[in-house]
Design an enzyme around this catalytic site. Structure first.
Site, PDB file in Angstrom:
ATOM      1  CG  ASP A 212      46.686  39.327  40.950  1.00 30.31           C
ATOM      2  OD1 ASP A 212      47.432  39.978  40.200  1.00 30.31           O
ATOM      3  OD2 ASP A 212      45.491  39.076  40.691  1.00 30.31           O
ATOM      4  CD  GLU A 280      48.625  43.947  40.696  1.00 31.91           C
ATOM      5  OE1 GLU A 280      48.749  44.311  39.512  1.00 31.91           O
ATOM      6  OE2 GLU A 280      47.942  42.953  41.026  1.00 31.91           O
TER       7      GLU A 280
END
Length: 548
Positions: A212, A280
């Site tokens: 993330d 990401e």
């Protein structure tokens, strides 16, 4: 020999399993409720793994299931090495890994390393005073002389990126909610603790990680202000247009060069296990460039994804070519992972207002692009964005910016398995988010018995990719556009596949290049090629041809 060690040995032998892989994202709160509390859980995933395996995907990516106060639905972690009781137990997670591996499906988990919950023991200790053992584990800074925050950095969730703490009489950095303080990666002990977290899950048998906000790990240790971004360079790729976060060029609150050294350390931890990561990259201006930096060579991350195809505007032929040419320019030595939908954006069937034919075309296209692929649960059913009433909203992001931005709940509603009850077979009780009535007719049950359903098209497209190495791992000769048509050749070990896509609802004529080309992919609706190499593409039609 333990299961984890055996899997590590298999992965090490097949260490490039991730290249060209199709990864299926599961948002566990909304996949399958196994215990009747209205919330999806790990044993629900176990229950549905036969279905997942039937899609032909290589791996699953499970969004966070760690202990958490759930202010941001698991992306605010209070214990990295345990399962939140909402989702089950560590033994349940072990069952997920064991069952997935039995079906030949690898397991990737979502690691949220840039920040924790303010309820994490690390933060509780850090905020107690300025002299404790973890005093520098988070990003603390004194106020300016007038008491205002130390920099102009903003939060993606709105307002300043700094929150005042009366215990230390300092501000702490939070790129997201105030309850999500940022870890200080300039502190070696923080890096070591997070690498231990990765090792904990690798030893438990996971095959990799989705990382993330991978470009948010480091901040500028000189605390310099971000410059303003000219209005013509702003876009809403990362944050909604109503958010002033788009008004800055984020040079100092993220995207720092120090991150590369940490990513190399993480890769070194993963390497003995044959594990892979997909990062990401959240940046509206330099996303592809950062993707290239983070995946270059063989000592950084294997894959990253940027937000170019997660944008609001339906990509035209010209735009698709521009994106892929940019990748060739700034990430030629790296590896992209493409997605059209995920848990953070409006589902692309609605976002791009796609007809059924267009959905099929885009499903085939993503399977033909150079890179790996992420599919989001329900994408294979063609689910549109659910319209969640304000009173049912759970997402703090949507509540903050309603009504101009309705948040992320519309893409997070429960998976629909059956059409004969209002909960879609997801749960025996009222789900945490309501099931959209328009989703029920698109359930797995409804589509399984219809050979023409989108679900079967996804299965065929995934199988087609896997049976043609040129599409999964091959090179490409560069995308080109002719009006609304894009075309390119994928090549690997003597296999050459010419790919043509009509990115419009208007018919178009096209001519194959010289050579002996045999049409393939009839099961995907590939167009017929005449004897002289000419083809007529209907709206949203593709043509795939193999060179003999």
């Amino acid at each position: 020999m333990s299961v984890a060690v055996a899997q590590a040995m298999d992965n090490a032998v097949e260490k490039d399993w991730w290249r060209g892989a199709v990864i299926y994202q599961i948002y566990p709160r909304s996949y399958q409720d196994s215990n009747g509390d209205g919330v999806g859980d790990l044993l629900g995933i176990v229950q549905r793994l036969p279905y997942i395996a039937s899609l032909g995907v290589d791996a699953i990516w499970i969004s966070p299931f760690f202990k958490s106060p759930m202010k941001d639905f698991g992306y605010d972690v209070s214990d990295y090495c345990d399962v939140d009781p909402m989702f089950g137990t560590l033994a349940d997670f072990d069952a997920v890994v064991e069952t997935a591996h039995r079906f030949g499906v690898r397991v990737m988990i979502d690691l949220v390393l840039s920040h924790t919950s303010d309820q994490h023991p690390w933060f509780k200790e850090s905020r107690a005073d300025k002299s404790n053992a973890k005093a520098d584990w988070y990003v603390w800074a004194d106020p300016k002389p007038d008491g205002t925050p130390p920099t102009n950095w903003l939060s993606i969730f709105g307002g300043s990126g700094w929150q005042w703490d009366s215990n230390r009489e300092q501000y702490y950095l939070h790129n997201f909610l105030t309850s999500q303080p940022d870890l200080n990666f300039h502190t070696p002990d923080v890096q070591n603790a997070l690498l231990d977290v990765a090792l904990f899950w690798l030893n438990r048998g996971v095959d990799g990680f989705r990382l993330d906000t991978i470009n948010f790990y480091f901040h500028d240790d000189q605390l310099r202000n971000n410059p303003a971004l000219p209005p013509d360079q702003r876009n809403a790729t990362i944050a909604p247009s109503v958010n002033p976060y788009n008004h800055q060029e984020h040079l100092y609150d993220k995207n720092r060069p120090e991150n590369l050294a940490f990513l190399r350390r993480l890769r070194a931890v993963m390497e003995p296990f044959g594990a892979a990561a997909v990062g990401e990259v959240g940046d509206a201006q330099r996303g592809l460039e950062i993707m290239g930096e983070y995946t270059a060579g063989d000592d950084l991350m294997q894959m990253c994804y940027a937000f170019e195809f997660l944008s609001k505007t339906q990509p035209t032929a010209k735009r698709i070519v521009e994106v892929m040419q940019d990748v060739d320019r700034v990430a030629a030595d790296g590896w992209a992972c493409w997605a059209f939908s995920n848990h953070d954006v409006e589902r692309h069937a609605s976002r791009w207002n796609l007809s059924p034919a267009a959905q099929r075309m885009f499903a085939t296209l993503i399977m033909c692009l150079r890179g790996s692929v992420c599919l989001y649960q329900g994408e294979e059913l063609g689910l549109p964005e659910a319209d969640v009433h304000f009173d049912d909203l759970q997402d703090p992001y949507g509540i903050e910016f309603w009504p101009k931005f309705k948040g992320r709940d519309g893409c997070r509603t429960p998976m629909v398995w059956q059409s004969d009850n209002q909960n879609g077979g997801f749960s025996d009780t009222r789900p945490w988010l309501p099931v959209a009535s328009e989703h029920l007719g698109l359930s797995v049950e409804a589509q399984e018995d219809n050979p023409a359903a989108l679900l079967h098209h996804y299965r065929r497209a995934i199988h087609f990719r896997h049976t043609h190495p040129a599409l999964s791992i091959g090179a490409h000769d560069g995308l080109k556009a002719a009006g609304d048509v894009i075309y390119f050749t994928r090549s690997h070990d003597g296999q050459n596949i010419f790919c043509v896509f009509n990115i419009s609802d208007t018919p178009s004529d096209f001519e194959l290049p010289e050579g002996n080309w045999t049409p393939i992919g009839a099961e995907l609706g590939s167009a017929h090629v005449s004897a002289d190499g000419k083809l007529h593409l209907g709206p949203w039609q593709v043509c795939l041809a193999l060179q003999q």
